[in-house]
Design a protein around this motif. Sequence first.
Motif, PDB file in Angstrom:
ATOM      1  N   GLN A   1      33.580  56.893  36.819  1.00  0.00           N
ATOM      2  CA  GLN A   1      32.471  57.202  37.724  1.00  0.00           C
ATOM      3  C   GLN A   1      32.856  58.330  38.678  1.00  0.00           C
ATOM      4  OE1 GLN A   1      30.081  54.110  38.732  1.00  0.00           O
ATOM      5  NE2 GLN A   1      28.914  55.210  40.261  1.00  0.00           N
ATOM      6  N   LYS A   2      34.082  58.276  39.191  1.00  0.00           N
ATOM      7  CA  LYS A   2      34.550  59.333  40.089  1.00  0.00           C
ATOM      8  C   LYS A   2      34.582  60.677  39.358  1.00  0.00           C
ATOM      9  CE  LYS A   2      38.534  60.710  42.898  1.00  0.00           C
ATOM     10  NZ  LYS A   2      39.915  60.353  43.338  1.00  0.00           N
ATOM     11  N   CYS A   3      35.042  60.655  38.116  1.00  0.00           N
ATOM     12  CA  CYS A   3      35.122  61.885  37.324  1.00  0.00           C
ATOM     13  C   CYS A   3      33.734  62.477  37.103  1.00  0.00           C
ATOM     14  CB  CYS A   3      35.792  61.571  35.994  1.00  0.00           C
ATOM     15  SG  CYS A   3      36.114  63.012  34.975  1.00  0.00           S
TER      16      CYS A   3
ATOM     17  N   HIS B   1      33.416  69.660  31.922  1.00  0.00           N
ATOM     18  CA  HIS B   1      32.400  68.815  31.317  1.00  0.00           C
ATOM     19  C   HIS B   1      32.897  68.199  30.011  1.00  0.00           C
ATOM     20  CE1 HIS B   1      29.829  71.066  34.126  1.00  0.00           C
ATOM     21  NE2 HIS B   1      29.019  70.021  34.040  1.00  0.00           N
ATOM     22  N   GLN B   2      33.654  68.981  29.256  1.00  0.00           N
ATOM     23  CA  GLN B   2      34.188  68.462  28.001  1.00  0.00           C
ATOM     24  C   GLN B   2      35.154  67.310  28.268  1.00  0.00           C
ATOM     25  OE1 GLN B   2      35.898  72.068  26.524  1.00  0.00           O
ATOM     26  NE2 GLN B   2      34.019  72.730  25.479  1.00  0.00           N
ATOM     27  N   TYR B   3      36.044  67.490  29.248  1.00  0.00           N
ATOM     28  CA  TYR B   3      37.026  66.456  29.562  1.00  0.00           C
ATOM     29  C   TYR B   3      36.336  65.171  30.037  1.00  0.00           C
ATOM     30  CZ  TYR B   3      40.961  64.151  31.903  1.00  0.00           C
ATOM     31  OH  TYR B   3      41.907  63.254  32.303  1.00  0.00           O
TER      32      TYR B   3
ATOM     33  N   SER C   1      54.170  62.196  33.298  1.00  0.00           N
ATOM     34  CA  SER C   1      53.492  63.408  33.724  1.00  0.00           C
ATOM     35  C   SER C   1      52.301  63.026  34.595  1.00  0.00           C
ATOM     36  CB  SER C   1      52.987  64.197  32.509  1.00  0.00           C
ATOM     37  OG  SER C   1      54.062  64.549  31.674  1.00  0.00           O
ATOM     38  N   PRO C   2      51.866  63.898  35.498  1.00  0.00           N
ATOM     39  CA  PRO C   2      50.722  63.571  36.350  1.00  0.00           C
ATOM     40  C   PRO C   2      49.461  63.328  35.520  1.00  0.00           C
ATOM     41  CG  PRO C   2      51.891  65.519  37.158  1.00  0.00           C
ATOM     42  CD  PRO C   2      52.451  65.210  35.807  1.00  0.00           C
TER      43      PRO C   2
ATOM     44  N   ASP D   1      39.861  68.573  38.943  1.00  0.00           N
ATOM     45  CA  ASP D   1      40.290  69.662  39.823  1.00  0.00           C
ATOM     46  C   ASP D   1      41.590  70.313  39.356  1.00  0.00           C
ATOM     47  OD1 ASP D   1      38.108  69.273  41.463  1.00  0.00           O
ATOM     48  OD2 ASP D   1      39.155  67.814  42.724  1.00  0.00           O
ATOM     49  N   GLN D   2      42.423  69.521  38.654  1.00  0.00           N
ATOM     50  CA  GLN D   2      43.709  70.042  38.182  1.00  0.00           C
ATOM     51  C   GLN D   2      43.871  69.722  36.705  1.00  0.00           C
ATOM     52  OE1 GLN D   2      46.331  68.033  40.993  1.00  0.00           O
ATOM     53  NE2 GLN D   2      46.451  69.877  42.248  1.00  0.00           N
TER      54      GLN D   2
END
Length: 614
Positions: free
Chosen positions: A17-19, A52-54, A435-436, A441-442
């Motif tokens: 939801q946040k994404c 948008h794809q991610y 890995s992060p 945003d990143q």
Amino acid sequence: MDGHIVDERPQLPAYLQKCLDQLPKTKSCEISPGSPSSVSLQYIKALPSRRHQYASLLLARHQLTQQLGECPGPAPELILQRAVIYEALGCSELALADAYVSYTLCEVALEGPDISDLEPVEPNGDPWPTSEDSTVALAHKYRSLILLCRSALILGCQHQAKLWIDDLLALKRQLQTAEEKESTMPHEAAVDEFCDFWTIYTADATLKNSVSELRKCPKFALFGQSQRQVYPWNDHEPDRMSREALDEINGKLHEAAPDLEVEISVLPTLSAGNGPSGPEASSQLGLYAKRDLAAGDTILEERSVLTAIRPHGEALCDACAADMETIPSGDRRYCSGCNIPFCSEACYSLAKRTYHAPNEEAEETDEGYPPPQTPFCPGTSGNEDIHVLGRAESSTTPEWDLYFLLLSRTMQMAETQGVHPLDLFEIKYLWGDVSPTPTLDQLPSRTGPKTLPYSVRHHVELPLQWFEILMHSRVRCRPYSKQWLEKYDWWIIQTLYAKSRGVADAQQSTWTGKPEVAAVHPLWCLANHSCNPTVTWKPSGVRNLTVVTEKVWQSPSAGENAVPWTGIKAGEEIWNHYTDIHEKDVRERRARLQAVLGGDCRCDRCTAEASLDR
């Protein structure tokens, strides 16, 4: 123009939801979380931005996982769709696992139930086509093999990739019509399809060249490497630096090591490159002395049941792996159901509470498996298949087998205690050198570094067999059931491997010289590694940390001003060792530590010796 995913979302998890909320709110491209188009890769590829794809790939993965959990059996079509989504997300290790199950289900349809106890179904729950109508299964098997080959090559598992590529070419010939066989060579057609894939990240390899090189290669790599990462949907990863976490760990630590406490330690980031001012740093947990600790003092004693033992038998305590021959007969205990040995009443009681409920009445299911209430104790005559996996004496991969057996014990503990495996105290605060987690945003251009040793057999084949056996005792543990997806999905297995690889230690057999025992001691491993440690330890049933009587290395810059070693001062960090610290070649030490630490060791000794070695 930017796309937009509308707000009508049925109970989406917080991360998703946040994404979705972070996407620009325009109307040029609307995707409803419940619409079929939201799981279409073609639709996702056409979206206007990587963000948008991610986000849409995460949504598709969530929807497919929900659909799988609602099916009365494993649905090959849904499983393969999810494998494609994982591949687009850059998660080759997860794509391979789903594609492998999809392939296995095709084999069941084509060859019969001797292949696997899983029964494939349609997404609506209807039976999948049987061997009498092989067209659907053969086409699905071909698509599954393409993903298996690609994933294995990207992960570096060349031997397995070669076997699957040969299968793919043979199946291509079988599927081609006579006209197609005359117009094109099966190898060229299969390779073209094999290389035709899409991911939101820069490709990990030039696959066409990889196929060509593989077919000429005289020797193939058996094992590969995968990412260590916190997956975006992983909501079982606590904030290890929070006051709540520190309080819980220190509460446990007080019982095993009253003179120590856990605090936040700043260490070099091993998997990242050097910044302009030197190695990047990251915050980790570390052990610190609460008072002065003299050389020779034993400062920690920890008993853990998170152990792996091969072979399974009378020689070692099933809980802590203590040598039973050294235990007085009056202290020994044996399971009242299956008679496996324990070195003490403490270990037997701990085992019964945490991973091994005794089957005292020797009850069995109609198929001869242990009953649901005691799924890991066969009694005196029940099926022991689940305990045989990973323990073949003829195995040529004993070290890898031990990591699988640690995974097996972890899942036993989770089932026995009724908790998520990543929420077990023995697991949840372990550092996997991950890995992060990517964010909108990143969102990096490439996937994270591959530093986790990877084996198709140990990461996929053996765990799948393990659950195929367990489901005969506990139906809800069938692969791709709702509970299995919540507690044991492939990303969880991958995460457990990442955590245990960084902290487990192995002990060799005095008879064969092969790795025989591995264990994870969650308090012991809080002490960070140094090749010039301040404590030492020996493999034993109860793990100890003892202050060294002398240091193995002295900085050349100290010269005549070197201070004699007397012990650890109050407030100093405790430095443990995860390898043979008497190895003088820094390159050899670092190579041995790669799989454990996920990068080059950057302790003071390694840094100094590496600078002289240039």
